[in-house]
Design an enzyme around this catalytic site. Structure first.
Site, PDB file in Angstrom:
ATOM      1  N   PRO A 143       4.760  -4.750  -0.859  1.00 38.86           N
ATOM      2  CA  PRO A 143       4.581  -3.585  -1.721  1.00 38.86           C
ATOM      3  C   PRO A 143       4.446  -3.996  -3.179  1.00 38.86           C
ATOM      4  O   PRO A 143       5.148  -4.896  -3.652  1.00 38.86           O
ATOM      5  CB  PRO A 143       5.874  -2.803  -1.510  1.00 38.86           C
ATOM      6  CG  PRO A 143       6.881  -3.862  -1.196  1.00 38.86           C
ATOM      7  CD  PRO A 143       6.153  -4.955  -0.464  1.00 38.86           C
ATOM      8  N   GLY A 144       3.536  -3.374  -3.874  1.00 37.92           N
ATOM      9  CA  GLY A 144       3.411  -3.586  -5.312  1.00 37.92           C
ATOM     10  C   GLY A 144       3.751  -2.287  -6.016  1.00 37.92           C
ATOM     11  O   GLY A 144       4.811  -2.107  -6.591  1.00 37.92           O
ATOM     12  N   ARG A 145       2.813  -1.362  -5.903  1.00 40.40           N
ATOM     13  CA  ARG A 145       2.958  -0.057  -6.550  1.00 40.40           C
ATOM     14  C   ARG A 145       4.301   0.618  -6.215  1.00 40.40           C
ATOM     15  O   ARG A 145       4.957   1.171  -7.092  1.00 40.40           O
ATOM     16  CB  ARG A 145       1.813   0.850  -6.066  1.00 40.40           C
ATOM     17  CG  ARG A 145       1.639   2.133  -6.854  1.00 40.40           C
ATOM     18  CD  ARG A 145       0.597   3.034  -6.164  1.00 40.40           C
ATOM     19  NE  ARG A 145      -0.632   2.344  -5.865  1.00 40.40           N
ATOM     20  CZ  ARG A 145      -1.675   2.265  -6.689  1.00 40.40           C
ATOM     21  NH1 ARG A 145      -1.639   2.877  -7.855  1.00 40.40           N
ATOM     22  NH2 ARG A 145      -2.765   1.616  -6.339  1.00 40.40           N
ATOM     23  N   ARG A 204      -6.246   3.092 -15.714  1.00 40.85           N
ATOM     24  CA  ARG A 204      -6.360   3.811 -14.438  1.00 40.85           C
ATOM     25  C   ARG A 204      -7.101   5.151 -14.536  1.00 40.85           C
ATOM     26  O   ARG A 204      -7.934   5.447 -13.680  1.00 40.85           O
ATOM     27  CB  ARG A 204      -4.983   3.985 -13.777  1.00 40.85           C
ATOM     28  CG  ARG A 204      -4.299   2.642 -13.461  1.00 40.85           C
ATOM     29  CD  ARG A 204      -3.047   2.820 -12.614  1.00 40.85           C
ATOM     30  NE  ARG A 204      -3.358   3.252 -11.282  1.00 40.85           N
ATOM     31  CZ  ARG A 204      -3.254   4.491 -10.838  1.00 40.85           C
ATOM     32  NH1 ARG A 204      -2.791   5.447 -11.593  1.00 40.85           N
ATOM     33  NH2 ARG A 204      -3.599   4.780  -9.612  1.00 40.85           N
ATOM     34  N   TYR A 264     -10.298   4.826 -12.190  1.00 39.09           N
ATOM     35  CA  TYR A 264     -10.207   5.516 -10.893  1.00 39.09           C
ATOM     36  C   TYR A 264     -10.168   7.032 -11.038  1.00 39.09           C
ATOM     37  O   TYR A 264      -9.944   7.720 -10.054  1.00 39.09           O
ATOM     38  CB  TYR A 264      -8.910   5.133 -10.170  1.00 39.09           C
ATOM     39  CG  TYR A 264      -8.603   3.672 -10.027  1.00 39.09           C
ATOM     40  CD1 TYR A 264      -9.437   2.831  -9.294  1.00 39.09           C
ATOM     41  CD2 TYR A 264      -7.430   3.140 -10.567  1.00 39.09           C
ATOM     42  CE1 TYR A 264      -9.111   1.493  -9.139  1.00 39.09           C
ATOM     43  CE2 TYR A 264      -7.097   1.805 -10.405  1.00 39.09           C
ATOM     44  CZ  TYR A 264      -7.954   0.990  -9.692  1.00 39.09           C
ATOM     45  OH  TYR A 264      -7.620  -0.317  -9.522  1.00 39.09           O
ATOM     46  N   TYR A 315      -0.186  -1.517 -12.067  1.00 39.93           N
ATOM     47  CA  TYR A 315      -1.594  -1.571 -12.451  1.00 39.93           C
ATOM     48  C   TYR A 315      -1.809  -0.923 -13.822  1.00 39.93           C
ATOM     49  O   TYR A 315      -2.838  -0.306 -14.071  1.00 39.93           O
ATOM     50  CB  TYR A 315      -2.480  -0.949 -11.356  1.00 39.93           C
ATOM     51  CG  TYR A 315      -2.190  -1.565 -10.005  1.00 39.93           C
ATOM     52  CD1 TYR A 315      -2.577  -2.868  -9.736  1.00 39.93           C
ATOM     53  CD2 TYR A 315      -1.454  -0.875  -9.029  1.00 39.93           C
ATOM     54  CE1 TYR A 315      -2.279  -3.465  -8.519  1.00 39.93           C
ATOM     55  CE2 TYR A 315      -1.141  -1.462  -7.813  1.00 39.93           C
ATOM     56  CZ  TYR A 315      -1.557  -2.758  -7.566  1.00 39.93           C
ATOM     57  OH  TYR A 315      -1.253  -3.347  -6.371  1.00 39.93           O
ATOM     58  N   CYS A 317     -14.084   3.019 -28.821  1.00 37.92           N
ATOM     59  CA  CYS A 317     -15.451   3.499 -28.894  1.00 37.92           C
ATOM     60  C   CYS A 317     -16.102   3.567 -27.519  1.00 37.92           C
ATOM     61  O   CYS A 317     -17.010   2.777 -27.209  1.00 37.92           O
ATOM     62  CB  CYS A 317     -16.268   2.583 -29.796  1.00 37.92           C
ATOM     63  SG  CYS A 317     -15.486   2.353 -31.365  1.00 37.92           S
ATOM     64  N   GLY A 350       0.767  -1.236   0.000  1.00 34.83           N
ATOM     65  CA  GLY A 350       0.000   0.000   0.000  1.00 34.83           C
ATOM     66  C   GLY A 350       0.799   1.287   0.000  1.00 34.83           C
ATOM     67  O   GLY A 350       0.214   2.365  -0.152  1.00 34.83           O
TER      68      GLY A 350
HETATM   69  C1  LIG Z   1      -2.860  -5.400  -3.928  1.00 27.52           C
HETATM   70  C2  LIG Z   1      -2.277  -5.921  -2.678  1.00 27.52           C
HETATM   71  C3  LIG Z   1      -1.016  -5.498  -2.260  1.00 27.52           C
HETATM   72  C4  LIG Z   1      -0.203  -4.475  -2.998  1.00 27.52           C
HETATM   73  O1  LIG Z   1      -0.748  -3.199  -2.913  1.00 27.52           O
HETATM   74  P1  LIG Z   1       0.117  -1.961  -3.406  1.00 27.52           P
HETATM   75  O2  LIG Z   1      -0.747  -0.797  -3.117  1.00 27.52           O
HETATM   76  O3  LIG Z   1       0.376  -2.137  -4.853  1.00 27.52           O
HETATM   77  O4  LIG Z   1       1.365  -1.948  -2.612  1.00 27.52           O
HETATM   78  C5  LIG Z   1      -0.497  -6.079  -1.131  1.00 27.52           C
HETATM   79  N1  LIG Z   1      -1.176  -7.004  -0.430  1.00 27.52           N
HETATM   80  C6  LIG Z   1      -2.396  -7.419  -0.791  1.00 27.52           C
HETATM   81  C7  LIG Z   1      -3.084  -8.463   0.000  1.00 27.52           C
HETATM   82  C8  LIG Z   1      -2.987  -6.904  -1.928  1.00 27.52           C
HETATM   83  O5  LIG Z   1      -4.207  -7.305  -2.274  1.00 27.52           O
END
Ligand SMILES: *Cc1c(COP(=O)(O)O)cnc(C)c1O
Length: 402
Positions: A261-263, A299, A303, A357, A328, A226
């Site tokens: 962490p992803g984002r 995105r 969003y 994403y 379209c 997150g």
């Molecule tokens: C999507 C997700 C993440 C990653 O979230 P980011 O905002 O991209 O860091 C981590 N843990 C869980 C369980 C998720 O669903």
């Protein structure tokens, strides 16, 4: 980032995604470094960008993987992430996914409901396995982010409340097929405030201590992902303060900290590059139409997300416009009411902070092939996913034409 978008456009055509792998390295090292006082595992949230070369790059740095489908688990295994570094999360795991996860012997399954725990117990019993379990606690905290990416409130579908979690841990303790090893909490995405994270970690660690008192000793606290990134002018959470907030709640506990962490890892590493097809004026509205579209990067449509946009020409005459794709749908836009230069056919447009994403949410809508993905590492570019062809798109249908 020093990437020559024009050169890449000549070499690979447009649209494309390009990822700065050195930036990914920097992000990983920064976060890992922040937790150096403790045993920790950075489990990259694969859904943010699941290109195999991206996962491999993080795997080589030492990262584990947080997966939300068995497909993602298989991607992680495929590039050599050890099973003991893989976590399987998500509110709706299918029986066959649970079975495969158990057979793969991954670190743990993040369970999100008591119904799911019962399923996992049953399947583990059938397989003669012991399932390592972590329970996702929903701390009922408002993460102060976009409602679609907020997950930490009881009104969201994620996790279970504290009392339910406690009951589930006791069920694990009393089951010969379940081994409670961790606690999980993930309150939302693109977080820029530390306070809600602090509050939820306090709630989680209090529960860890409560469980310890009744002889349920966990080894892992998974604080979720997150962490936000800069799209516009956001003030970000300082990773050292973030780690500090986690660590100060852990005194006296022998716990390995996991974060997912992803984002944060890939968001700012990626740029989506597209080229101008036409300009047109409808009434008094100026439209810049590019070859990329919402199926490539959804995105903004989904969003209303902001991405910094730059037209790569030397024109100094800026005016208000909407930057749109060819699809379209009126929802097919990258930006509305932005100031951009006057453009010409084939001018390139860079859409920044598109590493997370972006490609993973792409589709074939309008029979558009998914775009090419390129990595740049130490000044050298390489293709990491081919542009899809028409034949790729129809491959699974063709044989069924009657
Ligand atoms: C999507 C997700 C993440 C990653 O979230 P980011 O905002 O991209 O860091 C981590 N843990 C869980 C369980 C998720 O669903």
């Amino acid at each position: 980032m020093n990437i020559n978008f024009k050169e890449l456009a000549n070499k690979y055509q447009t649209p494309y995604y390009v990822y700065d792998f050195d930036h990914i390295t920097k992000q990983y090292e920064e976060l890992k470094g922040a937790f150096k006082a403790r045993k920790s595992l950075i489990a990259y949230a694969v859904k943010a960008n699941s290109n195999l070369s991206v996962i491999k790059h993080l795997a080589d740095l030492g990262a584990g993987a947080d997966c939300v489908s068995i497909g993602e688990v298989k991607r992680a295994l495929k590039v050599g992430i050890a099973p003991y570094k893989i976590i399987f999360s998500g509110v709706g795991k299918i029986d066959s996914e649970i079975k495969e996860a158990l057979e793969s012997d991954i670190l743990m399954i993040n369970v999100e409901s008591d119904a799911e725990l019962n399923r996992v117990e049953l399947i583990a019993k059938e397989l003669g396995k012991v399932a390592r379990i972590s329970i996702r606690v929903n701390p009922n905290i408002d993460p102060q982010t976009h409602p679609y990416i907020s997950t930490g409130l009881h009104e969201n579908k994620f996790g279970v409340d504290i009392d339910t979690a406690k009951r589930m841990y006791i069920q694990c303790k009393n089951s010969s097929s379940l081994d409670p090893v961790g606690m999980h909490c993930h309150i939302g995405s693109q977080l820029t405030q530390l306070e809600p994270i602090k509050e939820s970690i306090k709630i989680v660690t209090d529960l860890v201590r409560n469980l310890k008192a009744i002889k349920i000793e966990l080894s892992f606290v998974d604080i979720g992902g997150g962490l936000g990134i800069v799209y516009d002018d956001e003030t970000l959470i300082d990773t050292k303060e973030y780690a500090q907030a986690v660590l100060e709640n852990m005194f006296g506990l022998d716990i390995t900290i996991i974060c997912e962490p992803g984002r944060f890892m890939v968001g700012n590493a990626g740029t989506f590059v597209t080229k101008v097809l036409y300009e047109k004026v409808n009434g008094n509205k100026r439209f810049v139409i590019v070859d990329g579209a919402m199926n490539d990067l959804i995105r903004p449509s989904l969003y209303n997300a902001y991405h910094k946009i730059e037209v790569l020409n030397d024109n100094e005459e800026f005016s208000d416009c909407n930057l749109v794709g060819p699809i379209c749908e009126s929802g097919d836009f990258f930006a509305k009411n932005v100031q951009l230069q006057k453009t010409q056919h084939n001018d390139l447009v860079a859409i920044y902070s598109a590493g997370a994403y972006g490609f993973t949410m792409a589709s074939n809508y309008n029979t558009r092939g998914k775009v090419a993905e390129i990595a740049v590492e130490k000044g050298i570019d390489r293709l990491i996913r081919k542009r899809e062809t028409f034949e790729d798109i129809i491959a699974l249908e063709e044989e069924f034409i009657k």
